[in-house]
Design an enzyme around this catalytic site. Structure first.
Site, PDB file in Angstrom:
ATOM      1  CD  GLU A  30       1.292 -65.515 -18.195  1.00  0.00           C
ATOM      2  OE1 GLU A  30       1.282 -65.970 -17.128  1.00  0.00           O
ATOM      3  OE2 GLU A  30       2.303 -65.708 -19.105  1.00  0.00           O
ATOM      4  CB  THR A  32      -5.973 -68.931 -18.643  1.00  0.00           C
ATOM      5  OG1 THR A  32      -4.637 -69.591 -18.396  1.00  0.00           O
ATOM      6  CG2 THR A  32      -5.861 -68.362 -19.976  1.00  0.00           C
ATOM      7  CB  ALA A 116      12.570 -61.873 -13.242  1.00  0.00           C
ATOM      8  CB  SER A 120      10.767 -64.785  -5.944  1.00  0.00           C
ATOM      9  OG  SER A 120      10.187 -63.609  -6.029  1.00  0.00           O
ATOM     10  CB  SER A 121       5.816 -64.347  -4.100  1.00  0.00           C
ATOM     11  OG  SER A 121       4.911 -64.580  -5.179  1.00  0.00           O
ATOM     12  CD  GLU A 153       1.285 -64.618  -3.770  1.00  0.00           C
ATOM     13  OE1 GLU A 153       1.475 -63.769  -4.596  1.00  0.00           O
ATOM     14  OE2 GLU A 153       1.934 -65.738  -3.491  1.00  0.00           O
ATOM     15  CG  ASP A 165       2.731 -67.760 -10.131  1.00  0.00           C
ATOM     16  OD1 ASP A 165       2.652 -68.175 -11.385  1.00  0.00           O
ATOM     17  OD2 ASP A 165       2.487 -66.805  -9.757  1.00  0.00           O
TER      18      ASP A 165
END
Length: 373
Positions: A30, A32, A116, A120-121, A153, A165
Site C-alpha cells: 500500500e 508503494t 469501499a 471503481s474509478s 486520472e 489500480d
C-alpha cells in the site's frame, strides 16, 4: 443484460459491444506504487460494465445507471463534470497520445461498492479504454490501456494515483494475485487459491466515505518525493540502508520512508510464502502492514482500526486496511470455520460504538478486463 437495455433506451440503437473491467483488492503493498515499489493486488468479482458504440463526430454521450437522469452530452471534453470526467478523461488521454479516437455513446453499469476503496474509478477508466481500443482498432496492450487510464486520472481528473489500480483491473487473472513492479511495469500472476486452503478473504466495508482528492493523498506523495530528494535517490524503492536513511530524516518524512521501505519487503516476503504454498502463514505480514499504515503512514481511521482489531480477536489469521485509507475497507484472512465468529466480532465492535454495521463479504480473485458481448 441491463446495460444493453439502457443503451437502447438512451440512444435508440444497439451497442457495438459490452465490456467489463473489475475493481480490485490490494492484498499487500500500500502506497508503494507511486514510490516505484511493489504491489500485489487481485481483481474482485465486482466491476463496471460498458455498452459502447463509436460515433462519426467528436461528441461523447454518457449515461451511468448509478446516477439518476438522462445521458450527458459532452462536446468540449474540458466541460465534463463529476463522474463523467473519469470516462471522458480516457477519450482525452487517447487523443493526447495521438490515437484516432472520435466520439462514442457509452452506458455504464457498476456494482463495485462505492467508497469501499475497491477502485471503481479505475474499473470505469479501464473499461472505457478497452472498449475504445477495440472499436477504433488501436492495438493497445492491456498495460498500455492501464497507463492511459492512469494518465486520465492523473492529468484530467487531477488525482495523482499510481499505476496499481488500473493495472490490476486490466491484467489480473482468475485465481491469482498480480505481482507488479511499478518501476519496470513487469508483472507475474501468482497463484492465490484460498478455497483449496480452507480460507476466505473477507472484505469489511466500513461505510466511511473517503475522498482521496482532498489533499491527504497528495500530501503523502509529496512527503515521499521530498524524502527521496533528501536521500539522493530517484524514488524510495531505491533505499537499501533503512537505518541510515532514517538517521538523515525527521518528522513525517522519516515515518513515510519507514513504511514504504518495509512495505516493499513485506510484498516480497508474502510472495515467497504464496509460492511455497504457505497461504495460511501470510497473516502476520497483513497485520504488520496495517500497523505501519496506521502509525507510520497515518492513513487509517478509527473504523478501520476497530475492524482490523475485532477481526483478529474473532479468529482471523491476519487483517489490514486496504486501499488509499481514511475509510473504505479492511481485509481479513479467515479460515472457513472462523468466518462467522469474525463477522460477529466485527459487527459487535461497531455496535458497541454506536456505528452502523459494516458490510462484510468474501472476495475471490477474479479475471481482469474483457469483452462480454
Amino acid at each position: 443484460m441491463r446495460v444493453i437495455e439502457a443503451f437502447r433506451e438512451s440512444f435508440g440503437a444497439e451497442p457495438r459491444g459490452v465490456w467489463h473491467a473489475p475493481g480490485r483488492v490490494n492484498l499487500i503493498g500500500e502506497h508503494t506504487d507511486y514510490n516505484d515499489g511493489f504491489v500485489l493486488p487481485f481483481a474482485v468479482p465486482w466491476g463496471v460494465a460498458a455498452a459502447v458504440s463509436p460515433r462519426e463526430d467528436d461528441v461523447v454521450r454518457l449515461r451511468s445507471l448509478q446516477v439518476d437522469g438522462p445521458a450527458v452530452t459532452v462536446g468540449d471534453l474540458d466541460g465534463a463534470e463529476g463522474w463523467a470526467r473519469y470516462a471522458v478523461g480516457v477519450v482525452w488521454a487517447l487523443r493526447e497520445a495521438g490515437h484516432p479516437v472520435r466520439g462514442a455513446d457509452i452506458v455504464l453499469d457498476g456494482d463495485v461498492p462505492q467508497g469501499a476503496g475497491l477502485s471503481s474509478s479505475a474499473a470505469l477508466e479501464v473499461v472505457v479504454g478497452l472498449a475504445l481500443n477495440e472499436l477504433y482498432g488501436l492495438g493497445l496492450t492491456p498495460m498500455e490501456i492501464a497507463l492511459l487510464a492512469q494518465k486520465a486520472e492523473n492529468d484530467f481528473v487531477g488525482m495523482p494515483c499510481g499505476i496499481m489500480d488500473q493495472a490490476a483491473s486490466a491484467l489480473c487473472e482468475e485465481g491469482r494475485a498480480l505481482f507488479l513492479d511499478c518501476r519496470t511495469l513487469g508483472t507475474r500472476n501468482i497463484p492465490f487459491d484460498l478455497a483449496a486452503q480452507g480460507l476466505q478473504l473477507l472484505i469489511v466495508n466500513t461505510g466511511v466515505h473517503h475522498e482521496l482528492a482532498d489533499g491527504q493523498y497528495a500530501r503523502r506523495r509529496r512527503d515521499c518525493e521530498n524524502a527521496a530528494k533528501r536521500l539522493g535517490v530517484d524514488a524510495l524503492r531505491d533505499v537499501t540502508d533503512l537505518a541510515g536513511a532514517l538517521a538523515k530524516l525527521s518528522g513525517d518524512e522519516r515515518k513515510r520512508v519507514q513504511h514504504v521501505v518495509t512495505e516493499n519487503h513485506r510484498v516480497e516476503a508474502l510472495i515467497g510464502l504464496l509460492r511455497a504454498g504457505a497461504v495460511r502463514e501470510i497473516g502476520a505480514l497483513l497485520n504488520a502492514s496495517h500497523l505501519s499504515l496506521r502509525d507510520q503512514y497515518e492513513v487509517s481511521c478509527p473504523e478501520l482500526d476497530v475492524a482490523v482489531e475485532a477481526a483478529i480477536r474473532g479468529g482471523a489469521r491476519g487483517a489490514r486496511m486496504t486501499g488509499g485509507g481514511f475509510g473504505g475497507s479492511a481485509i481479513a484472512l479467515v479460515a472457513d470455520d472462523r468466518v462467522e465468529s469474525v463477522r460477529e466480532a466485527v459487527t459487535a465492535a461497531y455496535a458497541e460504538r454506536g456505528w452502523a454495521a459494516p458490510e462484510i463479504y468474501p472476495a475471490t480473485p477474479a479475471s481482469g478486463a474483457r469483452r462480454l458481448v
